[in-house]
Design a protein around this motif. Structure first.
Motif, PDB file in Angstrom:
ATOM      1  N   ALA A 123       0.817  -1.228   0.000  1.00 29.20           N
ATOM      2  CA  ALA A 123       0.000   0.000   0.000  1.00 29.20           C
ATOM      3  C   ALA A 123       0.848   1.275   0.000  1.00 29.20           C
ATOM      4  O   ALA A 123       1.732   1.448   0.834  1.00 29.20           O
ATOM      5  N   HIS A 124       0.559   2.148  -0.957  1.00 34.86           N
ATOM      6  CA  HIS A 124       1.257   3.427  -1.068  1.00 34.86           C
ATOM      7  C   HIS A 124       0.319   4.445  -1.723  1.00 34.86           C
ATOM      8  O   HIS A 124      -0.594   4.065  -2.441  1.00 34.86           O
ATOM      9  N   PRO A 125       0.556   5.728  -1.489  1.00 34.90           N
ATOM     10  CA  PRO A 125      -0.333   6.760  -2.045  1.00 34.90           C
ATOM     11  C   PRO A 125       0.186   7.333  -3.362  1.00 34.90           C
ATOM     12  O   PRO A 125       1.367   7.167  -3.708  1.00 34.90           O
ATOM     13  N   HIS A 126      -0.705   7.999  -4.082  1.00 35.81           N
ATOM     14  CA  HIS A 126      -0.336   8.850  -5.218  1.00 35.81           C
ATOM     15  C   HIS A 126      -1.243  10.074  -5.176  1.00 35.81           C
ATOM     16  O   HIS A 126      -2.414   9.965  -4.803  1.00 35.81           O
ATOM     17  N   ARG A 127      -0.725  11.215  -5.604  1.00 39.39           N
ATOM     18  CA  ARG A 127      -1.566  12.413  -5.819  1.00 39.39           C
ATOM     19  C   ARG A 127      -0.972  13.256  -6.942  1.00 39.39           C
ATOM     20  O   ARG A 127       0.231  13.478  -6.985  1.00 39.39           O
ATOM     21  N   ILE A 133      -4.809   5.422  -2.609  1.00 41.85           N
ATOM     22  CA  ILE A 133      -3.894   4.579  -1.835  1.00 41.85           C
ATOM     23  C   ILE A 133      -4.121   3.166  -2.334  1.00 41.85           C
ATOM     24  O   ILE A 133      -5.252   2.659  -2.267  1.00 41.85           O
ATOM     25  N   HIS A 134      -3.094   2.574  -2.917  1.00 41.44           N
ATOM     26  CA  HIS A 134      -3.290   1.248  -3.498  1.00 41.44           C
ATOM     27  C   HIS A 134      -2.055   0.378  -3.316  1.00 41.44           C
ATOM     28  O   HIS A 134      -0.991   0.850  -2.952  1.00 41.44           O
ATOM     29  N   SER A 135      -2.266  -0.915  -3.574  1.00 37.89           N
ATOM     30  CA  SER A 135      -1.142  -1.845  -3.629  1.00 37.89           C
ATOM     31  C   SER A 135      -1.138  -2.473  -5.017  1.00 37.89           C
ATOM     32  O   SER A 135      -2.178  -2.560  -5.672  1.00 37.89           O
ATOM     33  N   GLU A 136       0.048  -2.855  -5.462  1.00 40.99           N
ATOM     34  CA  GLU A 136       0.221  -3.521  -6.745  1.00 40.99           C
ATOM     35  C   GLU A 136       1.097  -4.742  -6.458  1.00 40.99           C
ATOM     36  O   GLU A 136       2.292  -4.610  -6.241  1.00 40.99           O
ATOM     37  N   MET A 137       0.440  -5.915  -6.400  1.00 42.31           N
ATOM     38  CA  MET A 137       1.154  -7.115  -5.945  1.00 42.31           C
ATOM     39  C   MET A 137       1.101  -8.216  -7.006  1.00 42.31           C
ATOM     40  O   MET A 137       0.091  -8.392  -7.676  1.00 42.31           O
TER      41      MET A 137
HETATM   42 FE   FE2 Z   1       1.328   2.870  -7.402  1.00 44.59          FE
END
Ligand code: FE2
Length: 292
Positions: free
Chosen positions: A58-62, A102-106
């Motif tokens: 999990a991490h954010p982007h804006r 806020i998402h994860s990419e797994m």
């Molecule tokens: Fe990302």
């Protein structure tokens, strides 16, 4: 008509991101050096699970968009809105972080090859705080068109013309009207095959050959682009690409520049330092991704 040629090369550097995913970064590898409107291009490609298995927790982007294009392997996106998206070979996820995601990419695999790209496209100031949006596009929705001299063009965003055929990708007006007017093509070219593409004269454009080499331009202006490097194109309204003696696979990407100040702090890309400080406060107090 002015033909674009190779202006300069941005080599890719080995790096790692997320929880230790190994990748090659070209655009964005040097802090502060962007290719407006493009902030970053990462190529990931490995047969070794140890290079990708930790994924991107999990991490954010804006403030910008992320475009993930899978060539091989499977990843899963989960975000704060409860969206779950599986990304398979040949699929694309187009995500507008806007005000916040806020998402994860797994990885959805424990062995085998994982290969693809993640491109970051900036948003203009007036769109940085718009609501988050994303779309998963399976490979079956990305048109692939054969080329007369052999090879294929896949159209992810924008439009290409092959003979009498006009081929439009899933990210294209009127289904998506993006202010950067992106073009994103994936080319598979056998040895010596040519491809020509019209590109708006105001667009920034580059080519990244991920297998083999391509020659950009024609005649005296023709220049070879090394493998795994972003070749930035000169201004003009068309480009001609020719595959080298071993054939080539390459992405051709273009977009309208935004021409605004850029202040980046990791996954936050805004116009001012104050906006970055606000993004950090919003993330820390849990309001980054809440609709205002
Ligand atoms: Fe990302």
């Amino acid at each position: 008509m002015t033909t674009r040629t190779l202006q300069h090369v941005i080599p890719s550097m080995p790096t790692s991101d997320g929880a230790g995913v190994k990748l090659r970064r070209s655009i964005g590898a040097q802090r502060g050096l962007y290719l407006d409107p493009f902030l970053m291009l990462d190529e990931f490609g490995t047969d070794n699970p140890g290079d990708y298995i930790a994924g991107f927790p999990a991490h954010p982007h804006r403030g910008f968009e992320t475009v993930t294009y899978m060539l091989d392997g499977r990843m899963q996106h989960r975000d704060h809105l409860g969206n779950v998206g599986d990304l398979g070979p040949g699929g694309v996820q187009w995500m507008t972080a806007g005000r916040g995601v806020i998402h994860s990419e797994m990885p959805l695999q424990e062995s085998g090859r994982m290969r693809g790209f993640q491109l970051w496209i900036n948003l203009p100031a007036r769109e940085k705080m718009k609501p988050a949006w994303y779309r998963d596009i399976p490979a079956s929705e990305i048109p692939a068109h054969g080329l007369p001299g052999g090879g294929t063009v896949k159209v992810i965003a924008g439009t290409t013309q092959v003979g009498d055929a006009t081929v439009s990708g899933p990210i294209n007006p009127p289904t998506a009207t993006l202010s950067t007017d992106p073009l994103y093509l994936d080319l598979v070219l056998p040895a010596g095959a040519h491809f020509e593409q019209a590109i708006g004269s105001m667009h920034t454009a580059f080519i990244y050959a991920y297998e083999g080499q391509v020659v950009i331009g024609d005649g005296a202006a023709a220049k070879a682009l090394p493998t795994q490097a972003a070749g930035v194109l000169t201004p003009g309204d068309t480009v001609r690409v020719t595959a080298g003696p071993n054939g080539a696979r390459a992405v051709l990407i273009a977009g309208l520049p935004i021409r605004e100040p850029i202040v980046q702090y990791g996954p936050f890309v805004m116009n001012t330092r104050e906006e970055i400080e606000q993004a950090i406060r919003d993330y820390n107090d849990g309001t980054l991704a809440k609709v205002a």
